[in-house]
Write an enzyme that holds these catalytic residues in place. Structure first.
Site, PDB file in Angstrom:
ATOM      1  N   TRP A 174       0.809  -1.227   0.000  1.00  0.00           N
ATOM      2  CA  TRP A 174       0.000   0.000   0.000  1.00  0.00           C
ATOM      3  C   TRP A 174       0.831   1.261   0.000  1.00  0.00           C
ATOM      4  O   TRP A 174       0.295   2.356  -0.194  1.00  0.00           O
ATOM      5  CB  TRP A 174      -0.885   0.024   1.254  1.00  0.00           C
ATOM      6  CG  TRP A 174      -0.129  -0.380   2.504  1.00  0.00           C
ATOM      7  CD1 TRP A 174      -0.078  -1.643   3.036  1.00  0.00           C
ATOM      8  CD2 TRP A 174       0.707   0.439   3.336  1.00  0.00           C
ATOM      9  NE1 TRP A 174       0.737  -1.659   4.159  1.00  0.00           N
ATOM     10  CE2 TRP A 174       1.226  -0.392   4.377  1.00  0.00           C
ATOM     11  CE3 TRP A 174       1.070   1.788   3.328  1.00  0.00           C
ATOM     12  CZ2 TRP A 174       2.081   0.086   5.372  1.00  0.00           C
ATOM     13  CZ3 TRP A 174       1.933   2.266   4.324  1.00  0.00           C
ATOM     14  CH2 TRP A 174       2.413   1.403   5.332  1.00  0.00           C
ATOM     15  N   ASP A 200      -3.050  -3.746  -3.042  1.00  0.00           N
ATOM     16  CA  ASP A 200      -3.605  -3.639  -1.692  1.00  0.00           C
ATOM     17  C   ASP A 200      -4.882  -2.789  -1.758  1.00  0.00           C
ATOM     18  O   ASP A 200      -4.958  -1.818  -2.518  1.00  0.00           O
ATOM     19  CB  ASP A 200      -2.571  -2.964  -0.787  1.00  0.00           C
ATOM     20  CG  ASP A 200      -2.902  -3.123   0.675  1.00  0.00           C
ATOM     21  OD1 ASP A 200      -2.182  -3.859   1.354  1.00  0.00           O
ATOM     22  OD2 ASP A 200      -3.885  -2.504   1.143  1.00  0.00           O
ATOM     23  N   GLU A 271      10.418  -8.648  -2.031  1.00  0.00           N
ATOM     24  CA  GLU A 271      10.977  -7.341  -1.651  1.00  0.00           C
ATOM     25  C   GLU A 271      10.435  -7.038  -0.263  1.00  0.00           C
ATOM     26  O   GLU A 271       9.245  -6.758  -0.103  1.00  0.00           O
ATOM     27  CB  GLU A 271      10.526  -6.272  -2.653  1.00  0.00           C
ATOM     28  CG  GLU A 271      11.051  -6.490  -4.057  1.00  0.00           C
ATOM     29  CD  GLU A 271      12.535  -6.199  -4.203  1.00  0.00           C
ATOM     30  OE1 GLU A 271      13.125  -5.572  -3.300  1.00  0.00           O
ATOM     31  OE2 GLU A 271      13.119  -6.642  -5.202  1.00  0.00           O
ATOM     32  N   CYS A 305      10.285   1.302   2.102  1.00  0.00           N
ATOM     33  CA  CYS A 305      11.143   0.191   2.531  1.00  0.00           C
ATOM     34  C   CYS A 305      12.607   0.587   2.589  1.00  0.00           C
ATOM     35  O   CYS A 305      13.367   0.060   3.388  1.00  0.00           O
ATOM     36  CB  CYS A 305      10.941  -0.985   1.589  1.00  0.00           C
ATOM     37  SG  CYS A 305      11.165  -0.539  -0.136  1.00  0.00           S
TER      38      CYS A 305
END
Ligand code: NAD
Length: 534
Positions: A174, A200, A271, A305
């Site tokens: 998301w 998502d 990932e 991330c």
């Protein structure tokens, strides 16, 4: 003004304090028609984290809808794979332009769904354009057939071919509603696969709008199937049927996904999470490092991330750096406007806010010092939290080793590059790192020793991330496989070796004993070695 917002509430027509956090009536319904769902489906209310208001509702797919999607994808895939790669990349060239042309409405949707700022939404537009352009240009060469040296020079003629896997199943997260939803699908498609994509729910409006643009760019019908739904039921159903699994999310979920793919013996690209370090060496340009640190730590409110969560300062510049950096963090402009100018937006949800609050409160309770931020900002929106800098973080604190995935960074001090490298590597993760030094050779030397899939020297994350020709992904618990570059498309293929043998080949010539033949072969191998043949 965008056609996604009701015409009387365009972002430019309203004061910033009353942003139009709504979408045009009927938009969600129109976008949802592209997904495979059944009549009477359950629905999901799309909520904007900027205000907590409902944007619209989307029907949810069932496992049986996922099966329908796979059937259609398999039929379309065989036709699609029959086209040469040069034809398959044509839609990407058009998509590049469409995404840039339609950026205003895309940024509205990205901001509404994720809560991020305009400029961070724009990063996603840039990313999709960059990935599209790269694979449009380089895709055919990454997929080309190559001659390889055969066993017997001239007599064994080997060719390495690349075939599509079949149908790639993608579960997207998301946090980057545009970029993360579609960029993994693009190389998979160029490689001749069909894709079943489950974006998502929290980013599905943007994903569906992007898929409209992909359709408009000319991707043939059926090749890209979309289903909507939660992770454990619908996401899992997508991955369980895939010929290749592409998953982005947490390390915990990634482990489960990889185990299931392993049971079926299909490949998987994962990932996953990170606890990414930034090292500021004693010769760094402190001003530039501090400017970049703010972006690298608080972009998308740290829900990235590759975001930096550990700030490792050489003790000789630590005080000087913090003197520049901390006031910059305190001066960041937070806001919910669908317009340019803010530095940080909202977290995505109550769960994310709870996790960030827990990490900071736990650190403070165990003796950490808050240098900046440290509290929620309900005055700005339900899930806003200040960009936060913590000092004195110890092993006993949750924030020390666990990914926060929020706007929180911990400061550490070291006395040498070796100590910085050891600290950077002292984590189960290995996604992204940043190194600051005026001596780029020193930066490369340090970077080479950091166990992360990407290292940015004199940048935070953007340089390596946007270098689409080079691989991006995680070492250690941060993932398997890579995005971008040759690996980012070849992972979606099966390589095949077709070797044609000429002449007598491996047969023992008539009238020659096995022993004599073995001696001749032994001599032949020695000659080949001398001649430099492999
Ligand atoms: P999560 O693992 O809980 O969920 C990720 C996605 O997987 C969600 O869309 C969810 O619906 C889906 N999902 C959940 N269970 C599933 C299952 N059993 N089968 C299939 N799909 C399932 O992670 P999250 O907390 O929502 O996202 C944040 C995490 O994702 C962070 O750890 C972050 O670092 C990571 N992330 C990594 C990257 C990257 O490129 N490395 C990018 C974005 C996010």
């Amino acid at each position: 003004m965008t056609d996604l917002l009701p015409s009387d509430t365009s972002s430019s027509a309203l004061p910033q304090s009353t942003p139009p956090h709504v979408i045009a009536p009927g938009l969600a319904g129109r976008l949802a028609r592209r997904a495979i769902t059944s009549p009477g489906a359950q629905t999901y209310d799309c909520v904007t984290p900027l205000t907590g208001g409902v944007l619209g509702s989307l029907p949810q797919s069932t496992v049986s809808d996922v099966e329908t999607a796979y059937k259609a994808a398999r039929i379309a895939q065989s036709r699609w794979a029959g086209l040469p790669p040069e034809r398959r990349v044509v839609f990407l060239r058009r998509l590049h332009d469409l995404v840039l042309d339609q950026q205003t409405e895309l940024m509205d949707l990205i901001q509404l769904e994720s809560g991020k700022t305009r400029v961070q939404a724009f990063e996603e537009v840039l990313d999709v354009a960059g990935v599209s352009r790269h694979y449009a240009r380089k895709g055919p060469s990454y997929l080309a057939t190559h001659r390889r040296l055969g066993a017997l020079p001239l007599l064994s003629q080997s060719r390495e071919l690349r075939h599509p896997k079949g149908v790639v199943g993608i579960v997207a997260p998301w946090n980057y509603p545009l970029s993360m939803s579609i960029t993994d699908a693009l190389p998979a498609l160029v490689a001749g696969n069909a894709v079943v994509l489950r974006p998502d729910n929290r980013s599905a409006l943007t994903a569906l709008r992007a898929i409209e643009l992909i359709d408009r760019a000319g991707l043939p019908e059926g090749v890209l199937q979309v289903v909507l739904g939660d992770g454990p039921a619908v996401g899992n159903a997508v991955l369980e049927r895939a010929d290749y699994v592409m998953f982005t999310g947490s390390t915990a979920t990634g482990r489960t996904v990889a185990a299931r793919a392993g049971e079926r013996l299909v490949g998987a690209s994962l990932e996953l999470g990170g606890k990414n370090p930034m090292y500021v060496a004693d010769d760094a340009d402190v001003e530039a490092a501090a400017e970049c640190a703010v972006r690298a730590m608080f972009s998308s409110a740290g829900q990235l991330c590759i975001s930096i969560e550990r700030l490792i300062l050489h003790e000789r510049v630590a005080d000087e750096f913090l003197k520049v950096f901390v006031p910059r963090v305190k001066a960041m402009k937070l806001g919910a406007d669908l317009d340019w100018g803010n530095d940080m937006g909202s977290l995505i949800s109550a769960e994310q806010l709870a996790k960030v609050t827990e990490h900071v409160d736990d650190a403070v309770a165990h003796g950490a010092t808050v240098l900046a931020g440290g509290k929620a900002r309900p005055d700005l929106g339900p899930y806003f939290y200040e960009p936060t800098v913590l000092d004195g973080v110890q092993e006993s604190m949750q924030v020390c080793r666990n990914e926060t995935f929020g706007p929180v960074v911990s400061v550490y001090r070291v006395s040498s590059d070796a100590e910085a490298i050891a600290m950077a590597n002292d984590t189960e993760y290995g996604l992204n790192a940043s190194v600051w030094t005026r001596d780029t050779a020193r930066g490369r030397r340090i970077g080479n020793r950091i166990r992360c899939g990407t290292v940015n020297v004199n940048e935070g994350y953007a340089a390596a991330w946007a270098s689409n020709g080079a691989p991006m992904g995680g070492m250690k618990q941060s993932g398997l496989g890579r995005r971008h570059g040759a690996e980012g498309i070849q992972k979606y293929t099966e390589s095949q070796n077709v070797t044609v043998q000429h002449g007598p080949g491996f047969a023992i010539p008539k009238g020659i004993s096995q022993k004599t033949w073995a001696r001749a072969m032994t001599a032949g191998l020695k000659v080949m070695k001398k001649a430099g043949l492999s």
